[in-house]
Design an enzyme around this catalytic site. Structure first.
Site, mmCIF file in Angstrom:
data_model
loop_
_atom_site.group_PDB
_atom_site.id
_atom_site.type_symbol
_atom_site.label_atom_id
_atom_site.label_comp_id
_atom_site.label_asym_id
_atom_site.label_seq_id
_atom_site.Cartn_x
_atom_site.Cartn_y
_atom_site.Cartn_z
ATOM 1 N N GLU A 36 0.571 5.738 4.581
ATOM 2 C CA GLU A 36 -0.855 6.044 4.472
ATOM 3 C C GLU A 36 -1.671 4.744 4.496
ATOM 4 O O GLU A 36 -1.308 3.781 3.852
ATOM 5 C CB GLU A 36 -1.111 6.819 3.171
ATOM 6 C CG GLU A 36 -2.540 7.219 2.959
ATOM 7 C CD GLU A 36 -3.116 7.946 4.178
ATOM 8 O OE1 GLU A 36 -2.570 8.993 4.552
ATOM 9 O OE2 GLU A 36 -4.100 7.459 4.763
ATOM 10 N N GLY A 66 -6.800 -7.907 -5.312
ATOM 11 C CA GLY A 66 -6.167 -7.165 -6.399
ATOM 12 C C GLY A 66 -5.961 -5.738 -5.942
ATOM 13 O O GLY A 66 -5.850 -5.478 -4.743
ATOM 14 N N CYS A 75 -2.501 -1.901 -4.180
ATOM 15 C CA CYS A 75 -1.621 -2.057 -3.013
ATOM 16 C C CYS A 75 -1.270 -3.499 -2.673
ATOM 17 O O CYS A 75 -0.095 -3.861 -2.677
ATOM 18 C CB CYS A 75 -2.243 -1.374 -1.798
ATOM 19 S SG CYS A 75 -2.281 0.405 -1.976
ATOM 20 N N LYS A 98 -12.413 -3.236 -6.823
ATOM 21 C CA LYS A 98 -13.409 -3.302 -5.755
ATOM 22 C C LYS A 98 -14.440 -2.203 -6.018
ATOM 23 O O LYS A 98 -14.212 -1.340 -6.874
ATOM 24 C CB LYS A 98 -12.759 -3.145 -4.379
ATOM 25 C CG LYS A 98 -12.146 -1.776 -4.120
ATOM 26 C CD LYS A 98 -11.715 -1.677 -2.673
ATOM 27 C CE LYS A 98 -11.217 -0.291 -2.351
ATOM 28 N NZ LYS A 98 -10.822 -0.137 -0.969
#
Ligand SMILES: NC(=O)c1ccc[n+]([C@@H]2O[C@H](COP(=O)([O-])OP(=O)(O)OC[C@H]3O[C@@H](n4cnc5c(N)ncnc54)[C@H](O)[C@@H]3O)[C@@H](O)[C@H]2O)c1
Length: 468
Positions: free
Chosen positions: A174, A287, A290, A352
């Site tokens: 994904e 960060g 993932c 984020k």
């Protein structure tokens, strides 16, 4: 392959009639399940977390992802989307099984496989006998989770210990981005599918082509390949993006030393179409859920396979350093590592904007460092405060708004570039802070303009430089 036991053979491959099971209802699994239901499939999402499943039944999404709650609610009401904690039953009910459980970082940097292994074991149990929905006589198992090269073979082996009915294991990594996940899933740049070169693989390719057709409207975005290449593609994409970010961060620190402005350099190089503007913004280090773990996992794979990726090892090391850049600037500004008696207003906690995800967020490194240096922290984030409590508990003050955060603070530190922080009331900031100092980890403002308003303004690769 022998075929024993009763089975409902779903030979009709029209996507409207596909029965899908998604295992793991987190950021990825829920988006996959909800969007596949929205395109007409009958979907069951299975998760071991009872509280999560309870909430989902009410149409409540247990995390922040713009636009997802509407899709979940609509499809629950229209009975195309169900939730359960009975994972084995859910596996029996689906012709296509997506594995979307977490693969967090293990102690040695490798991807932790215990959740994937547990699911594979349950799939094997479900296929051990009794009624099962199959597609053309096959259970199609797809790994959505980001998994190391070779995992599909591992899953096949685990399922095969108990399975008596035919199955095929394929890879379907994904690429969605949190904060824009629904759009990314509905309008993907590409759909990567790894299938084995076997008769079962041929059946899977045909079925998956039908399943993903609704997301393929303007042109074919499906990239079929072998399973190992598909597994590596996901890591390669994240590692390359992490490298791009890290290169810019490193260059920003150099720009400061040599008196250049990284923002001008960014525009200067981004205009070259071979480079492009994306992922060139310097900041406080990558960060999230993932990049950090995927870089580490790919490094681990490279090391055990005898070809260590030296460039990626440097990316990992530089990023670790960059996550302390704001702390270094703060310490340099006050000319002491002892920040006792100082209070910092921190804008942004999530890794984020447009997400509440705190996994490996740069704010963790910053705030941990500030607290260790004796400082107090007043923080504000539009969505991530609840998740931040898991990391900081009551050791920081959680504020209701960005202005409240400034009260009693010595300086402002910006960690996440939420759009609400882009045009603040500088006069109010100036009036409220004990001293007009801003440490901006996201380069949100023009240094000259902020300086003209009387601030000392530290940014990344521009503004006031760190002393050499
Ligand atoms: N979050 C992202 O932006 C993103 C993007 C692309 C790929 N990925 C990958 O997708 C995978 C999932 O990531 P995520 O962020 O959705 O994780 P997550 O932690 O949000 O969700 C995982 C879910 O799996 C459930 N689970 C664990 N074991 C289970 C089991 N045996 N049976 C059923 N459910 C079980 C957990 O309760 C949890 O709800 C990871 O491999 C990740 O690397 C994530």
């Amino acid at each position: 392959m022998s075929y024993k036991g009763r089975a409902t053979v779903n030979a009709n491959l029209r996507s409207a009639e596909m029965r899908i099971t998604v295992i793991g209802s987190g950021y990825v699994g829920l988006v996959v399940g909800a969007c596949l239901a929205d395109s007409g499939n009958e979907v069951v999402c299975a998760d071991v977390d009872e509280r999560k499943v309870e909430k989902l039944w009410k149409g409540e999404v247990p995390f922040f992802e713009p636009g997802l709650d509407d899709i979940v609610l609509r499809n629950v009401q229209q009975r195309r989307l169900r939730f359960t904690t009975d994972v084995e039953r859910a596996i029996r009910d689906g012709g296509v099984i997506f594995i979307a459980v977490g693969t967090p970082q293990g102690d040695d940097g490798s991807a932790e496989m215990r959740y994937v292994d547990a699911v594979a074991d349950t799939i094997g149990q479900a296929l051990g006998g009794g009624e099962n929905v199959l597609i053309d006589g096959l259970k199609i198992v797809l790994t959505k989770s980001t998994v190391p090269v070779g995992t599909s073979d591992r899953i096949r082996e685990i399922i095969g210990r108990n399975a008596k009915q035919p199955f095929v294991v394929c890879s379907n990594p994904e690429f969605l981005k949190e904060g824009d996940a629904v759009n990314d899933f509905l309008k993907p740049d590409r759909i990567v599918i790894g299938t084995p070169e076997t008769p079962e693989g041929t059946v899977a390719r045909r079925a998956l082509h039908e399943l993903f057709e609704p997301f393929n409207r303007t042109h074919d975005r499906m990239l079929f390949m072998d399973v190992r290449s598909s597994e590596l593609t996901k890591y390669a994409a994240n590692a390359l993006l992490a490298t791009k970010i890290t290169f810019m961060n490193d260059l920003a620190n150099l720009a400061e030393r040599v008196g250049a402005d990284i923002e001008r350099v960014r525009v200067g190089i981004g205009s070259d179409p071979r480079i492009g503007y994306q992922f060139l913004f310097p900041g406080t280090g990558y960060g999230g859920s993932c990049f950090p773990k995927d870089v580490k996992a790919l490094l681990h794979t490279s090391e055990v396979s005898g070809h260590p990726l030296r460039l990626l090892a440097a990316v990992d090391a530089v990023n670790k350093d960059q996550k302390r850049i704001l702390l270094r600037k703060i310490i340099a500004h006050y000319a002491t590592e002892d920040l006792t008696g100082k209070t910092f207003a921190v804008w942004g906690l999530a890794f984020k904007p447009r997400t509440d995800d705190m996994r490996d967020a740069p704010s963790i490194d910053l705030i941990t460092g500030l607290l260790a240096a004796g400082a107090k922290v007043r923080a504000y984030d539009p969505e991530a405060a609840a998740n931040a409590r898991y990391y900081f508990e009551d050791r920081i003050t959680y504020c209701d708004g960005k202005d409240a955060c400034l009260e009693g603070s010595d300086a402002l530190v910006i960690v996440t570039e939420w759009s609400a922080f882009r045009s603040p009331d500088f006069d109010l900031i100036h009036r409220t802070l004990k001293a007009p100092v801003i440490f901006d980890g996201r380069n949100l403002y023009e240094p000259e303009r902020v300086a003209a308003r009387g601030f000392t303004y530290y940014a990344i690769g521009r503004g006031v430089a760190l002393p050499v």
